[in-house]
Design a protein around this motif. Sequence first.
Motif, mmCIF file in Angstrom:
data_model
loop_
_atom_site.group_PDB
_atom_site.id
_atom_site.type_symbol
_atom_site.label_atom_id
_atom_site.label_comp_id
_atom_site.label_asym_id
_atom_site.label_seq_id
_atom_site.Cartn_x
_atom_site.Cartn_y
_atom_site.Cartn_z
ATOM 1 N N GLN A 41 0.827 -1.208 0.000
ATOM 2 C CA GLN A 41 0.000 0.000 0.000
ATOM 3 C C GLN A 41 0.866 1.265 0.000
ATOM 4 O OE1 GLN A 41 -0.562 -2.684 2.077
ATOM 5 N NE2 GLN A 41 -2.263 -3.431 0.840
ATOM 6 N N GLU A 42 1.931 1.269 0.801
ATOM 7 C CA GLU A 42 2.838 2.425 0.812
ATOM 8 C C GLU A 42 3.569 2.546 -0.521
ATOM 9 O OE1 GLU A 42 5.452 2.097 4.174
ATOM 10 O OE2 GLU A 42 3.850 2.432 5.624
ATOM 11 N N ILE A 43 3.939 1.418 -1.104
ATOM 12 C CA ILE A 43 4.585 1.432 -2.415
ATOM 13 C C ILE A 43 3.622 2.008 -3.446
ATOM 14 C CG2 ILE A 43 5.516 -0.032 -4.259
ATOM 15 C CD1 ILE A 43 6.431 -1.952 -1.891
ATOM 16 N N GLY A 44 2.387 1.567 -3.415
ATOM 17 C CA GLY A 44 1.363 2.088 -4.334
ATOM 18 C C GLY A 44 1.131 3.572 -4.147
ATOM 19 N N SER A 45 1.152 4.035 -2.906
ATOM 20 C CA SER A 45 0.980 5.459 -2.619
ATOM 21 C C SER A 45 2.123 6.279 -3.214
ATOM 22 C CB SER A 45 0.888 5.680 -1.106
ATOM 23 O OG SER A 45 0.792 7.046 -0.809
ATOM 24 N N TYR A 46 3.348 5.774 -3.076
ATOM 25 C CA TYR A 46 4.508 6.455 -3.660
ATOM 26 C C TYR A 46 4.363 6.537 -5.178
ATOM 27 C CZ TYR A 46 9.334 7.531 -4.925
ATOM 28 O OH TYR A 46 10.449 8.107 -5.461
ATOM 29 N N CYS A 47 3.979 5.428 -5.805
ATOM 30 C CA CYS A 47 3.807 5.420 -7.259
ATOM 31 C C CYS A 47 2.719 6.406 -7.689
ATOM 32 C CB CYS A 47 3.455 4.012 -7.740
ATOM 33 S SG CYS A 47 4.802 2.825 -7.555
ATOM 34 N N THR A 48 1.601 6.423 -6.990
ATOM 35 C CA THR A 48 0.511 7.340 -7.324
ATOM 36 C C THR A 48 0.971 8.785 -7.233
ATOM 37 O OG1 THR A 48 -1.115 5.730 -6.557
ATOM 38 C CG2 THR A 48 -1.837 8.016 -6.693
ATOM 39 N N GLN A 49 1.756 9.095 -6.219
ATOM 40 C CA GLN A 49 2.293 10.448 -6.057
ATOM 41 C C GLN A 49 3.203 10.814 -7.229
ATOM 42 O OE1 GLN A 49 5.031 10.836 -2.785
ATOM 43 N NE2 GLN A 49 4.309 12.901 -2.386
ATOM 44 N N GLY A 83 2.416 18.151 -12.614
ATOM 45 C CA GLY A 83 1.663 18.139 -11.370
ATOM 46 C C GLY A 83 2.593 18.406 -10.208
ATOM 47 N N PRO A 84 2.044 18.518 -8.996
ATOM 48 C CA PRO A 84 2.874 18.793 -7.819
ATOM 49 C C PRO A 84 3.821 17.640 -7.519
ATOM 50 C CG PRO A 84 0.616 18.300 -7.169
ATOM 51 C CD PRO A 84 0.629 18.354 -8.661
ATOM 52 N N TYR A 85 5.076 17.987 -7.241
ATOM 53 C CA TYR A 85 6.123 16.993 -6.981
ATOM 54 C C TYR A 85 6.646 17.210 -5.572
ATOM 55 C CZ TYR A 85 10.629 14.550 -7.694
ATOM 56 O OH TYR A 85 11.722 13.718 -7.596
ATOM 57 N N LEU A 86 6.503 16.182 -4.742
ATOM 58 C CA LEU A 86 6.960 16.250 -3.351
ATOM 59 C C LEU A 86 8.469 16.084 -3.316
ATOM 60 C CD1 LEU A 86 6.127 16.485 -0.376
ATOM 61 C CD2 LEU A 86 5.909 13.993 -0.354
ATOM 62 N N LEU A 87 9.152 17.085 -2.785
ATOM 63 C CA LEU A 87 10.606 17.084 -2.720
ATOM 64 C C LEU A 87 11.085 16.524 -1.381
ATOM 65 C CD1 LEU A 87 11.162 20.707 -4.081
ATOM 66 C CD2 LEU A 87 11.330 18.563 -5.366
ATOM 67 N N GLY A 90 9.920 17.633 2.317
ATOM 68 C CA GLY A 90 8.495 17.913 2.451
ATOM 69 C C GLY A 90 7.963 19.078 1.642
ATOM 70 N N GLU A 91 8.819 19.845 0.985
ATOM 71 C CA GLU A 91 8.331 20.936 0.144
ATOM 72 C C GLU A 91 7.705 20.362 -1.122
ATOM 73 O OE1 GLU A 91 10.968 24.288 -0.483
ATOM 74 O OE2 GLU A 91 12.257 23.493 1.116
ATOM 75 N N VAL A 92 6.816 21.144 -1.728
ATOM 76 C CA VAL A 92 6.155 20.728 -2.959
ATOM 77 C C VAL A 92 6.580 21.661 -4.079
ATOM 78 C CG1 VAL A 92 3.933 20.433 -4.124
ATOM 79 C CG2 VAL A 92 4.191 19.737 -1.726
ATOM 80 N N LEU A 93 7.039 21.087 -5.180
ATOM 81 C CA LEU A 93 7.362 21.854 -6.373
ATOM 82 C C LEU A 93 6.146 21.815 -7.276
ATOM 83 C CD1 LEU A 93 9.459 23.341 -8.162
ATOM 84 C CD2 LEU A 93 10.081 21.078 -9.090
ATOM 85 N N GLU A 94 5.553 22.982 -7.508
ATOM 86 C CA GLU A 94 4.392 23.044 -8.398
ATOM 87 C C GLU A 94 4.838 22.718 -9.821
ATOM 88 O OE1 GLU A 94 1.331 23.147 -7.368
ATOM 89 O OE2 GLU A 94 2.016 23.380 -5.299
ATOM 90 N N ALA A 95 3.897 22.423 -10.687
ATOM 91 C CA ALA A 95 4.182 22.001 -12.058
ATOM 92 C C ALA A 95 5.131 22.972 -12.756
ATOM 93 C CB ALA A 95 2.883 21.883 -12.843
#
Length: 143
Positions: A41-49, A83-87, A90-95
Motif C-alpha cells: 500500500q505504501e509502495i502504491g501510494s509512492y507510485c501514485t504520487q 503536477g505537484p512533486y513532493l521534494l 516535504g516541500e512541494v514543487l508546483e508544475a
Amino acid sequence: MADVVDRLISALNTHDVDAVMRCYLPDAVATWPDMEAGNPQEIGSYCTQMWEAFPNLRFTRWEKTACGDAIATEMVACGTQTGPYLLVGGEVLEATGRSVSARCSCFWNVVDDLIASQRFYYDQLQVYAQLGMCLPPVFDRSG
C-alpha cells in the motif's frame, strides 16, 4: 522468477496501482533515494504520487540480469512534471512543465515470484537540475 519484474515495469508504465501492488509480498520493503515503504500500500501510494507529478512517466528497461532470487535492472525514466512533486524535506514543487530523463538502477529480491525487497537508485541532483532547481552554495566557514 524474473517475470515479476517485467509485470511490475508494465504496471508502472500503465500507471496501474493495483497491478503494481500485486507484484509485492505483503511485508515487502522498497527504498528509493527519497523514501522507504514497508508494504504494498505504501509502495502504491509512492507510485501514485509520482504519477500525479509526472502523468506520462515511463520506464524503458535496458538490461536485466538475474542470479538466484536476485534481479538487477538498468533503466531510463522519462516524464514531464505537470503536477505537484513532493521534494525531499516535504516541500512541494508546483508544475514546471519540464521534462526529465534519468538513468536508474533497481535491485530486487524475489520470493515465490513476488518481490520481497526493492532498492531503486537514481541521481536526484540530475532530476532536480532538469526541473530547473539548484542547490544553495555551500560555504566553508571553518577558516
